[in-house]
Design an enzyme around this catalytic site. Sequence first.
Site, PDB file in Angstrom:
ATOM      1  N   CYS A 172      38.556  44.976  35.867  1.00 49.62           N
ATOM      2  CA  CYS A 172      37.271  45.439  36.412  1.00 49.62           C
ATOM      3  C   CYS A 172      37.073  46.945  36.278  1.00 49.62           C
ATOM      4  O   CYS A 172      35.959  47.435  36.428  1.00 49.62           O
ATOM      5  CB  CYS A 172      37.153  45.024  37.872  1.00 49.62           C
ATOM      6  SG  CYS A 172      37.331  43.259  38.083  1.00 49.62           S
ATOM      7  N   HIS A 176      32.159  48.965  41.860  1.00 48.30           N
ATOM      8  CA  HIS A 176      32.409  47.656  41.259  1.00 48.30           C
ATOM      9  C   HIS A 176      31.991  46.583  42.268  1.00 48.30           C
ATOM     10  O   HIS A 176      32.330  46.659  43.449  1.00 48.30           O
ATOM     11  CB  HIS A 176      33.888  47.518  40.905  1.00 48.30           C
ATOM     12  CG  HIS A 176      34.275  46.134  40.521  1.00 48.30           C
ATOM     13  ND1 HIS A 176      33.551  45.393  39.618  1.00 48.30           N
ATOM     14  CD2 HIS A 176      35.298  45.332  40.923  1.00 48.30           C
ATOM     15  CE1 HIS A 176      34.112  44.212  39.473  1.00 48.30           C
ATOM     16  NE2 HIS A 176      35.175  44.140  40.265  1.00 48.30           N
ATOM     17  N   ASN A 202      31.043  38.664  40.671  1.00 46.85           N
ATOM     18  CA  ASN A 202      31.950  39.647  40.073  1.00 46.85           C
ATOM     19  C   ASN A 202      31.926  39.460  38.555  1.00 46.85           C
ATOM     20  O   ASN A 202      32.349  38.423  38.047  1.00 46.85           O
ATOM     21  CB  ASN A 202      33.365  39.431  40.625  1.00 46.85           C
ATOM     22  CG  ASN A 202      34.344  40.476  40.130  1.00 46.85           C
ATOM     23  OD1 ASN A 202      34.094  41.189  39.168  1.00 46.85           O
ATOM     24  ND2 ASN A 202      35.490  40.568  40.805  1.00 46.85           N
TER      25      ASN A 202
HETATM   26  N1  ACO Z   1      34.845  28.018  50.118  1.00 48.09           N
HETATM   27  C1  ACO Z   1      35.258  27.671  51.331  1.00 48.09           C
HETATM   28  N2  ACO Z   1      36.434  28.055  51.843  1.00 48.09           N
HETATM   29  C2  ACO Z   1      37.234  28.801  51.072  1.00 48.09           C
HETATM   30  C3  ACO Z   1      36.854  29.196  49.769  1.00 48.09           C
HETATM   31  C4  ACO Z   1      35.618  28.770  49.288  1.00 48.09           C
HETATM   32  N3  ACO Z   1      35.151  29.083  48.065  1.00 48.09           N
HETATM   33  N4  ACO Z   1      37.843  29.941  49.242  1.00 48.09           N
HETATM   34  C5  ACO Z   1      38.798  30.030  50.162  1.00 48.09           C
HETATM   35  N5  ACO Z   1      38.443  29.342  51.271  1.00 48.09           N
HETATM   36  C6  ACO Z   1      39.175  29.169  52.524  1.00 48.09           C
HETATM   37  C7  ACO Z   1      40.650  29.382  52.332  1.00 48.09           C
HETATM   38  O1  ACO Z   1      41.278  28.182  51.906  1.00 48.09           O
HETATM   39  C8  ACO Z   1      41.068  29.772  53.732  1.00 48.09           C
HETATM   40  O2  ACO Z   1      41.174  28.619  54.525  1.00 48.09           O
HETATM   41  P1  ACO Z   1      42.355  28.486  55.607  1.00 48.09           P
HETATM   42  O3  ACO Z   1      42.122  29.626  56.564  1.00 48.09           O
HETATM   43  O4  ACO Z   1      42.121  27.139  56.174  1.00 48.09           O
HETATM   44  O5  ACO Z   1      43.616  28.645  54.830  1.00 48.09           O
HETATM   45  C9  ACO Z   1      39.877  30.560  54.250  1.00 48.09           C
HETATM   46  O6  ACO Z   1      38.773  30.199  53.429  1.00 48.09           O
HETATM   47  C10 ACO Z   1      40.070  32.081  54.180  1.00 48.09           C
HETATM   48  O7  ACO Z   1      40.556  32.425  52.888  1.00 48.09           O
HETATM   49  P2  ACO Z   1      40.895  33.907  52.499  1.00 48.09           P
HETATM   50  O8  ACO Z   1      41.428  33.935  51.101  1.00 48.09           O
HETATM   51  O9  ACO Z   1      41.708  34.532  53.566  1.00 48.09           O
HETATM   52  O10 ACO Z   1      39.424  34.540  52.529  1.00 48.09           O
HETATM   53  P3  ACO Z   1      39.034  36.038  52.454  1.00 48.09           P
HETATM   54  O11 ACO Z   1      38.212  36.407  53.608  1.00 48.09           O
HETATM   55  O12 ACO Z   1      40.194  36.945  52.100  1.00 48.09           O
HETATM   56  O13 ACO Z   1      38.056  36.057  51.179  1.00 48.09           O
HETATM   57  C11 ACO Z   1      38.051  36.618  48.864  1.00 48.09           C
HETATM   58  C12 ACO Z   1      38.553  35.656  49.930  1.00 48.09           C
HETATM   59  C13 ACO Z   1      36.555  36.518  48.791  1.00 48.09           C
HETATM   60  C14 ACO Z   1      38.657  36.221  47.507  1.00 48.09           C
HETATM   61  C15 ACO Z   1      38.472  38.059  49.198  1.00 48.09           C
HETATM   62  O14 ACO Z   1      39.833  38.095  49.533  1.00 48.09           O
HETATM   63  C16 ACO Z   1      38.219  39.052  48.081  1.00 48.09           C
HETATM   64  O15 ACO Z   1      37.098  39.354  47.755  1.00 48.09           O
HETATM   65  N6  ACO Z   1      39.276  39.658  47.503  1.00 48.09           N
HETATM   66  C17 ACO Z   1      39.136  40.695  46.520  1.00 48.09           C
HETATM   67  C18 ACO Z   1      38.710  40.204  45.170  1.00 48.09           C
HETATM   68  C19 ACO Z   1      38.538  41.407  44.241  1.00 48.09           C
HETATM   69  O16 ACO Z   1      38.258  42.510  44.648  1.00 48.09           O
HETATM   70  N7  ACO Z   1      38.724  41.268  42.977  1.00 48.09           N
HETATM   71  C20 ACO Z   1      38.516  42.466  42.164  1.00 48.09           C
HETATM   72  C21 ACO Z   1      39.175  42.464  41.007  1.00 48.09           C
HETATM   73  S1  ACO Z   1      38.802  41.051  40.032  1.00 48.09           S
HETATM   74  C22 ACO Z   1      39.361  41.471  38.476  1.00 48.09           C
HETATM   75  O17 ACO Z   1      39.965  42.482  38.242  1.00 48.09           O
HETATM   76  C23 ACO Z   1      39.104  40.479  37.387  1.00 48.09           C
END
Ligand code: ACO
Length: 334
Positions: free
Chosen positions: A118, A258, A288
């Site tokens: 990214c 980003h 993203n």
């Molecule tokens: N729909 C419903 N529930 C979901 C989904 C979904 N799509 N995805 C995950 N969950 C559930 C999980 O299973 C978990 O359930 P549990 O508590 O029963 O185990 C719950 O939701 C919480 O999951 P988390 O992973 O803790 O959710 P979080 O609030 O951290 O959000 C996310 C996840 C959106 C991926 C976030 O962590 C994020 O944005 N991370 C950064 C991503 C990023 O910046 N990437 C940049 C670089 S990408 C690149 O370089 C190509």
Amino acid sequence: MSTTALRTVSILGTGSYIPEKVITNADLAKIVDTNDEWIVSRTGMKERHQARPDEAASDMGAAAARQAMESAGVTADQIGMIVCASITPDMPFPSTACYVQRLIGAHNAFCLDITAACSGFIYALELAKNAICAGQVDTALIIGTEKLTSVVDWQDRQTCVLFGDAAGAAIVGARGAPHGIRATALGSDGRLAELLMLPGGGSRNPTSPETIEKRLHYMKMSGRDVFKHAVTRMIEACQKAIAKAGLTIDDIALIIPHQANLRIIEAIGHRLGAPAEKYFINIEKYGNISAASIPVALDEAVRSDRIKQGDKIVLVAFGGGFTWGAAVVEWDKN
Ligand code: ACO
């Protein structure tokens, strides 16, 4: 080719390409166990776009490049260098940049791809700036182009809802005035490589029935860890670049972060101290789009008059590697 050392460098034009097909959160809820409320509240995303099966990274990159050339008033033969940032290149080689060169007819350019996930567009900007400053080339085309829908695991709800396809481009060139790219701050940390990766298909895990069975040809992400590091490193990069430019956050008219997660952008905003209206946000439309994120947002900001001549703006990104970077640019297009 000029031999003038240490010239100043500006972004002279921008362009973008968004594929037509839209995937809504409701569409995703038909494929995996997810829902609109979860996706919007956790990420800010409402839609993302998907390229056609016959559209590759270079096709989208060339479309964005043509717009950038038109906006800069630059012809294909004036381009001395093409840098293409992508984690979804057309193929391992030849480079996507060479394919873009062929599509736009920029036959005087030398061409290369870079992999910085990214952060790719900021890295491409840095390479182009240095080549122009050193007098190696006068005009460069930099592109961020991604077909992420081809590498997400459509059985993994934790990643497949996050990504989309698009391309953005900019023409970068030498200027006489001391404006343009005022300062940059880049970094990487390979110790954290495993937190965000596409493990299959390279020399570490060559494609085999086993790698396919283990789904190693799809992106893997440890979302919470990436989130935490993204916030820390993007703040650090902004602060470093702004200080190097001899400015403070109050001097900055617009920050283009980003677009990975609205909550990441809000966390950065909170700690950097700039009001919410200074952050450009379009994540709801595209999700993203990795290396395409910054140039698409920059192009939209320019075309919607969010950036005026003389404005000082910050571009900042974080991605797999880990990689990160920020650039302070004094807008000097005219
Ligand atoms: N729909 C419903 N529930 C979901 C989904 C979904 N799509 N995805 C995950 N969950 C559930 C999980 O299973 C978990 O359930 P549990 O508590 O029963 O185990 C719950 O939701 C919480 O999951 P988390 O992973 O803790 O959710 P979080 O609030 O951290 O959000 C996310 C996840 C959106 C991926 C976030 O962590 C994020 O944005 N991370 C950064 C991503 C990023 O910046 N990437 C940049 C670089 S990408 C690149 O370089 C190509």
